[in-house]
Design a protein around this motif. Structure first.
Motif, PDB file in Angstrom:
ATOM      1  N   GLY A  65       0.782  -1.224   0.000  1.00 23.87           N
ATOM      2  CA  GLY A  65       0.000   0.000   0.000  1.00 23.87           C
ATOM      3  C   GLY A  65       0.815   1.277   0.000  1.00 23.87           C
ATOM      4  N   GLU A 147      -1.493  -8.107  -0.381  1.00 21.63           N
ATOM      5  CA  GLU A 147      -2.696  -7.896  -1.192  1.00 21.63           C
ATOM      6  C   GLU A 147      -3.753  -7.128  -0.412  1.00 21.63           C
ATOM      7  OE1 GLU A 147      -3.186  -8.443  -4.381  1.00 21.63           O
ATOM      8  OE2 GLU A 147      -1.080  -9.035  -4.478  1.00 21.63           O
ATOM      9  N   MET A 148      -3.914  -7.472   0.867  1.00 22.12           N
ATOM     10  CA  MET A 148      -4.860  -6.745   1.715  1.00 22.12           C
ATOM     11  C   MET A 148      -4.424  -5.293   1.876  1.00 22.12           C
ATOM     12  SD  MET A 148      -7.674  -6.934   3.464  1.00 22.12           S
ATOM     13  CE  MET A 148      -7.920  -8.704   3.727  1.00 22.12           C
ATOM     14  N   SER A 149      -3.115  -5.077   1.966  1.00 23.06           N
ATOM     15  CA  SER A 149      -2.576  -3.727   2.086  1.00 23.06           C
ATOM     16  C   SER A 149      -2.926  -2.891   0.861  1.00 23.06           C
ATOM     17  CB  SER A 149      -1.048  -3.802   2.252  1.00 23.06           C
ATOM     18  OG  SER A 149      -0.453  -2.538   2.064  1.00 23.06           O
ATOM     19  N   LYS A 150      -2.757  -3.455  -0.321  1.00 25.93           N
ATOM     20  CA  LYS A 150      -3.068  -2.721  -1.544  1.00 25.93           C
ATOM     21  C   LYS A 150      -4.570  -2.467  -1.681  1.00 25.93           C
ATOM     22  CE  LYS A 150      -0.854  -5.445  -4.462  1.00 25.93           C
ATOM     23  NZ  LYS A 150      -0.295  -5.921  -5.751  1.00 25.93           N
ATOM     24  N   HIS A 151      -5.373  -3.455  -1.294  1.00 23.41           N
ATOM     25  CA  HIS A 151      -6.828  -3.313  -1.359  1.00 23.41           C
ATOM     26  C   HIS A 151      -7.295  -2.181  -0.436  1.00 23.41           C
ATOM     27  CE1 HIS A 151     -11.011  -4.518  -1.860  1.00 23.41           C
ATOM     28  NE2 HIS A 151     -11.146  -4.477  -0.544  1.00 23.41           N
ATOM     29  N   ALA A 152      -6.765  -2.148   0.788  1.00 25.48           N
ATOM     30  CA  ALA A 152      -7.127  -1.094   1.746  1.00 25.48           C
ATOM     31  C   ALA A 152      -6.665   0.277   1.247  1.00 25.48           C
ATOM     32  CB  ALA A 152      -6.511  -1.396   3.110  1.00 25.48           C
ATOM     33  N   ARG A 154      -6.315   1.350  -1.845  1.00 23.68           N
ATOM     34  CA  ARG A 154      -7.183   1.844  -2.924  1.00 23.68           C
ATOM     35  C   ARG A 154      -8.444   2.486  -2.366  1.00 23.68           C
ATOM     36  NH1 ARG A 154      -5.685  -3.317  -5.208  1.00 23.68           N
ATOM     37  NH2 ARG A 154      -4.112  -3.035  -6.849  1.00 23.68           N
ATOM     38  N   TRP A 155      -9.043   1.833  -1.354  1.00 25.37           N
ATOM     39  CA  TRP A 155     -10.258   2.380  -0.749  1.00 25.37           C
ATOM     40  C   TRP A 155      -9.972   3.680   0.007  1.00 25.37           C
ATOM     41  CZ3 TRP A 155     -15.237   1.867  -1.396  1.00 25.37           C
ATOM     42  CH2 TRP A 155     -15.738   0.717  -1.999  1.00 25.37           C
TER      43      TRP A 155
END
Length: 346
Positions: A65, A147-152, A154-155
């Motif tokens: 992220g 992956e969770m870091s990148k998803h968070a 983006r939001w």
């Protein structure tokens, strides 16, 4: 006349220094110097933004992220320095030509000023998000989910501007156009006091009128957007240094916690220096924003002008603060620049 509810803008600082109906070449040294500094900052800001984009558009820099936050911050820095330059020249041209269409002035009141503040706040919070991501990374260790870091990320990048706009939406709503007349006395016969021409000028300025409750709310949100990101950055640096030292002291008992902490502080000193530098540069913006509208900036124009320019330096330091101290990001930047040069020569 100073009717602005709170704070000083570049309009207030330059208002009494710009001669109306006079070409730019005949303006005072103060105005010309301010213009030169603005263009220098614009050039530096463009270089900083370009180098930062070159670095963080690379997929290797966006595996977590942090890279996404810094990519967004690179875009924000370009928007900030561009809007800052537009705002300056908008102010100069409006005051050089005192008769300007009201809709043009309204655009300055409602859009340019608030958008510039949005960019500054967004830049600070994106830096804070980088700091939070580092804390999570250190605390999770090998279990850190990229992956969770990148998803968070983006939001958060999507929601952050909306939340900031919600806290400053009162500013464009509270803006009004205020018209007033000034008279200037001009000798028309070799400075003789016998023949004096009185020139009447019709001026329009942008003012903010706050009620006491809204002014209090404005002050609180100002402190919030400045102080909280700094505290997050400082806490992140201390957590990484002392948290890592504590873990190593537990596994490597040949050295004491103090020795590990000093070693970590030496290795990660940029993590402490960066937030302190950003806070020091943000202090002038805090002071200017809290200055009473009754203050006449023409009494100390250079002081207010310097403070105004300094407050816009943080968005221009992304490359220096985040890329140069990092071996990974610096390596990615060098590789990206090499690839970019090859594409140009092909």
């Amino acid at each position: 006349m100073y009717t602005k509810g709170i704070g000083l803008t570049i309009n207030d600082i330059l208002r009494n220094k710009i001669q109306s109906k006079t070409s730019f070449g005949k303006q005072s040294a103060f105005v010309k110097t301010a213009a030169a500094i603005t263009m220098i900052m614009f050039a530096i800001g463009l270089i900083n933004g370009f180098f930062s984009l070159i670095t963080f558009q690379n997929e290797d820099a966006r595996k977590v992220g942090c890279g996404l936050y810094l990519l967004a911050s690179s875009i924000t820095s370009l928007l900030t320095i561009t809007t800052f330059t537009i705002k300056f020249w908008f102010t100069v041209l409006i005051q050089m030509h005192s008769i300007v269409n009201a809709s043009v002035l309204q655009a300055d009141c409602v859009f340019i000023g608030p958008f510039l503040k949005l960019c500054l706040c967004l830049d600070g919070w994106l830096n804070a998000c980088v700091a939070i991501e580092r804390i999570v990374n250190v605390s999770k260790g090998v279990t850190f989910n990229k992956e969770m870091s990148k998803h968070a990320a983006r939001w958060i990048i999507f929601l952050l501007p909306i939340l900031i706009i919600g806290t400053i939406v009162h500013e464009p709503i509270s803006h009004n156009l205020f018209s007033y007349i000034t008279q200037k006395y001009k000798s028309i016969n070799n400075n003789s006091t016998e023949n004096i021409l009185i020139e009447t000028e019709h001026n329009t300025m942008c003012v903010i009128r706050y009620s006491r409750s809204v002014q209090t709310y404005n002050t609180v949100t100002l402190f919030f957007h400045l102080i909280v990101p700094f505290l997050v950055n400082l806490y992140s640096a201390l957590f990484i240094i002392f948290g890592t030292a504590q873990k190593r002291a537990a596994t490597q008992k040949k050295h004491t916690f103090k020795q590990h902490a000093l070693k970590q502080m030496n290795e990660h000193k940029q993590l402490l220096i960066s937030p302190i530098i950003l806070l020091v540069l943000a202090v002038p913006r805090l002071i200017i924003s809290l200055v009473s509208g009754c203050v006449d900036p023409s009494n100390n124009p250079w002081l207010y002008l310097c403070a105004y320019f300094i407050s816009y330096l943080p968005p221009m330091l992304i490359f220096i603060v985040f890329v140069l101290p990092s071996e990974l990001y610096k390596k990615i930047f060098d590789e990206s620049m090499t690839r970019w040069r090859r594409q140009i020569h092909q």
